[in-house]
Design a protein around this motif. Structure first.
Motif, PDB file in Angstrom:
ATOM      1  N   TYR A 208       0.849  -1.187   0.000  1.00 49.19           N
ATOM      2  CA  TYR A 208       0.000   0.000   0.000  1.00 49.19           C
ATOM      3  C   TYR A 208       0.887   1.240   0.000  1.00 49.19           C
ATOM      4  CZ  TYR A 208      -3.405  -3.437   1.594  1.00 49.19           C
ATOM      5  OH  TYR A 208      -4.202  -4.551   1.696  1.00 49.19           O
ATOM      6  N   LYS A 428      -1.382  -3.120  -3.926  1.00 48.48           N
ATOM      7  CA  LYS A 428      -2.835  -3.316  -3.863  1.00 48.48           C
ATOM      8  C   LYS A 428      -3.604  -2.016  -4.031  1.00 48.48           C
ATOM      9  CE  LYS A 428      -2.685  -7.449  -0.918  1.00 48.48           C
ATOM     10  NZ  LYS A 428      -1.219  -7.636  -0.953  1.00 48.48           N
ATOM     11  N   ARG A 429      -3.051  -0.889  -3.521  1.00 53.94           N
ATOM     12  CA  ARG A 429      -3.797   0.369  -3.635  1.00 53.94           C
ATOM     13  C   ARG A 429      -2.868   1.553  -3.390  1.00 53.94           C
ATOM     14  NH1 ARG A 429      -8.883   1.608  -4.481  1.00 53.94           N
ATOM     15  NH2 ARG A 429      -9.346  -0.617  -4.440  1.00 53.94           N
ATOM     16  N   PHE A 431      -3.191   5.520  -2.215  1.00 49.09           N
ATOM     17  CA  PHE A 431      -4.055   6.526  -1.604  1.00 49.09           C
ATOM     18  C   PHE A 431      -3.453   7.901  -1.881  1.00 49.09           C
ATOM     19  CE2 PHE A 431      -4.266   2.667   0.956  1.00 49.09           C
ATOM     20  CZ  PHE A 431      -5.634   2.429   0.993  1.00 49.09           C
ATOM     21  N   SER A 444      -4.739  10.714 -10.199  1.00 44.93           N
ATOM     22  CA  SER A 444      -5.491   9.466 -10.088  1.00 44.93           C
ATOM     23  C   SER A 444      -5.795   8.884 -11.466  1.00 44.93           C
ATOM     24  CB  SER A 444      -6.796   9.719  -9.322  1.00 44.93           C
ATOM     25  OG  SER A 444      -7.606   8.570  -9.314  1.00 44.93           O
ATOM     26  N   SER A 448      -4.444   5.329 -12.822  1.00 45.07           N
ATOM     27  CA  SER A 448      -5.446   4.303 -13.158  1.00 45.07           C
ATOM     28  C   SER A 448      -5.243   3.789 -14.573  1.00 45.07           C
ATOM     29  CB  SER A 448      -6.857   4.875 -12.995  1.00 45.07           C
ATOM     30  OG  SER A 448      -7.110   5.250 -11.662  1.00 45.07           O
ATOM     31  N   TYR A 452      -2.965   0.943 -11.918  1.00 40.90           N
ATOM     32  CA  TYR A 452      -2.955   0.993 -10.453  1.00 40.90           C
ATOM     33  C   TYR A 452      -4.359   1.216  -9.906  1.00 40.90           C
ATOM     34  CZ  TYR A 452       2.119   1.403 -10.858  1.00 40.90           C
ATOM     35  OH  TYR A 452       3.436   1.171 -11.149  1.00 40.90           O
ATOM     36  N   GLN A 453      -4.625   0.613  -8.764  1.00 44.30           N
ATOM     37  CA  GLN A 453      -5.871   0.838  -8.043  1.00 44.30           C
ATOM     38  C   GLN A 453      -5.680   2.079  -7.159  1.00 44.30           C
ATOM     39  OE1 GLN A 453      -8.715  -1.086  -8.487  1.00 44.30           O
ATOM     40  NE2 GLN A 453      -7.483  -1.970 -10.145  1.00 44.30           N
ATOM     41  N   VAL A 454      -6.537   3.086  -7.326  1.00 41.64           N
ATOM     42  CA  VAL A 454      -6.326   4.381  -6.673  1.00 41.64           C
ATOM     43  C   VAL A 454      -7.555   4.774  -5.863  1.00 41.64           C
ATOM     44  CG1 VAL A 454      -5.746   6.820  -7.005  1.00 41.64           C
ATOM     45  CG2 VAL A 454      -4.856   5.093  -8.599  1.00 41.64           C
ATOM     46  N   SER A 455      -7.320   5.321  -4.671  1.00 39.13           N
ATOM     47  CA  SER A 455      -8.383   5.910  -3.853  1.00 39.13           C
ATOM     48  C   SER A 455      -8.009   7.343  -3.501  1.00 39.13           C
ATOM     49  CB  SER A 455      -8.577   5.122  -2.549  1.00 39.13           C
ATOM     50  OG  SER A 455      -9.114   3.865  -2.804  1.00 39.13           O
ATOM     51  N   PHE A 463      -9.818   2.681   6.084  1.00 39.67           N
ATOM     52  CA  PHE A 463      -9.560   1.603   5.121  1.00 39.67           C
ATOM     53  C   PHE A 463      -8.999   0.401   5.885  1.00 39.67           C
ATOM     54  CE2 PHE A 463      -9.211   5.603   2.868  1.00 39.67           C
ATOM     55  CZ  PHE A 463      -9.909   5.374   1.698  1.00 39.67           C
TER      56      PHE A 463
END
Length: 465
Positions: A208, A428-429, A431, A444, A448, A452-455, A463
């Motif tokens: 992360y 995995k993510r 932030f 972001s 993406s 990549y997985q973005v929050s 989280f």
């Protein structure tokens, strides 16, 4: 393992991230959130019990990352604060300056009340010098690339990221319910080939990543070098015409890099000698801290020191100490360069120089950093023909310029490239924090698109990792 973003969520200031493990709570950064005029009141309470925090990890010294540490301690935090050695020294300096700012605001408000305009109550200081000293006593310093075990389940490594002397990304290796997990916090990412500072290093593979996004969607200028820009500006304002160049600059970080860049220019003989005044007592103290940690400057600066001596001291340069000496600069009638704080013109000695020179046709004001909306610097940059200073309306006859070549933040491409060192299959993510909505959204989208997985967390969003 649970991550809660308590600061710098969809905004730039107030970095504060809580990582909760079983029976162990880690706070990464504890910065002042000064997005609002009421920031002193906004920062005096925490959304958690400070006594529940076991340890604080500080990425770097800037106030939006460190500035609420004394409040945390005043409210019950009893643990250690982990950071690099330069970060400890620079943070002490900045926190003491914050106390003076708090007291100054209180004094002005009381004076206002005595004159019968307003209540004169003013905000109480968030903390005092005693609380800063209590904070300094909690610092435990750790060098870069050293594995430091916080407890039986968590270890820490600091990775150099440029931006400011001692600034670090934090990499935590956690044993959580029988599984090893890695999470990194970038702090603020610098840029390559920045005067004095090392280049940001890649962050090792993690699960992360909590990343800043300040300059998402923005690209720094590349059509001219810093040396070329400074030579051109000094030549126009001080050599061709007998004028003066005023450069508002933050005392810590920006001033040291600027002074070194000027030293290089004059040592090469690219310009005839021009007197330079650094009018900031804090900048002089910060420069001594840079000297104390000289082993952490970049190789170019180290080589310059070997060949020509102190990067921050040369014949044309004078550090101005007391207020009387500062005011006497207005009577210096030869061409000169004045470097003074604060960088956005919101207080400090720079306002004296502005007051005496804003109506001078032979004066150039060169902004070398970001100026937030609502600041005096921002009003000048947007072209206001009149400014109000010391209860007077002053016409703006000075030339106003700006360059981003001394911005301490990496731009959009730098941020994307930093993340690209991570394998999308293992990360995995991401932030994204520490950025305005437009910047964060741009970064972001770019991340993406490459897998990549973005929050983009809201303040207080939790989280499960």
């Amino acid at each position: 393992m649970k991550l809660t973003i308590w600061g710098a969520a969809r905004q730039v200031t107030g970095s504060m991230h809580l990582l909760q493990l079983e029976d162990y709570n880690i706070l990464v950064d504890c910065g002042l959130d000064y997005e609002k005029d009421t920031y002193q009141e906004e920062n005096q309470y925490f959304p958690f019990d400070p006594s529940d925090i076991d340890v604080v990890i500080l990425t770097h010294a800037h106030i939006d990352h460190s500035g609420n540490l004394p409040t945390l301690i005043r409210m019950g935090f009893e643990g250690q604060i982990l950071c690099t050695p330069p970060t400890a020294d620079l943070t002490e300096l900045l926190l003491l300056d914050s106390v003076q700012i708090f007291l100054s605001k209180q004094h002005k408000s009381k004076s206002k009340g005595r004159r019968g305009r307003g209540s004169g109550t003013g905000p109480q200081p968030l903390y005092l010098q005693k609380h800063v000293m209590d904070t300094v006593e909690r610092f435990v310093t750790i060098g870069f690339h050293r594995d430091f075990r916080l407890n039986g389940n968590v270890s820490l490594t600091f990775i150099p990221v440029g931006h400011l002397l001692g600034a670090a990304a934090v990499v935590l290796t956690v044993q959580d319910q029988g599984r090893e997990k890695k999470i990194a916090f970038t702090g603020d990412i610098g840029r390559n080939n920045y005067p004095v500072l090392v280049n940001p290093e890649p962050i090792p593979q993690v699960d992360y990543l909590v990343s800043e996004s300040t300059y998402g969607g923005k690209i720094h200028s590349s059509d001219v070098s810093l040396e070329q820009k400074l030579v051109e500006t000094i030549n126009e304002s001080c050599v061709k015409f007998p004028g003066r160049l005023i450069i508002p600059a933050f005392s810590i970080g920006r001033t040291q890099s600027l002074v070194y860049a000027l030293n290089q220019i004059f040592s090469k003989g690219l310009l005839p000698p021009v007197k330079i005044f650094v009018d900031s007592p804090m900048a002089e103290i910060a420069t001594d801290i840079y000297r104390r940690h000289h082993d952490l400057v970049n190789d170019e600066a180290k080589e310059f020191y070997k060949q020509k001596g102190d990067e921050f001291e040369f014949e044309e340069l004078s550090y101005v100490n007391d207020k009387k000496e500062s005011l006497s600069i207005s009577n210096y009638h030869e061409p000169c360069i004045i470097i003074s704080s604060a960088g956005m013109l919101e207080g400090g000695r720079i306002q004296d120089h502005l007051y005496y020179n804003i109506q001078n046709y032979y004066c150039t004001i060169l902004f070398i950093g970001y100026c937030a909306k609502g600041t005096l610097g921002n009003r000048l940059l947007r072209g206001d023909p009149i400014i109000r200073l010391r209860n007077r309306d002053l016409m703006v006859y000075a030339t106003i310029q700006q360059t981003d070549l001394l911005s301490g933040h990496g731009d959009h491409n730098d941020l994307v490239n930093m993340v690209k060192h991570q394998d999308p299959a293992q990360l995995k993510r991401v932030f994204l924090v520490h950025g305005e909505d437009k910047s964060t959204q741009s970064l972001s989208e770019a991340l993406s698109e490459i897998g990549y997985q973005v929050s983009i967390p809201e303040k207080g969003e939790v989280f499960e990792l």
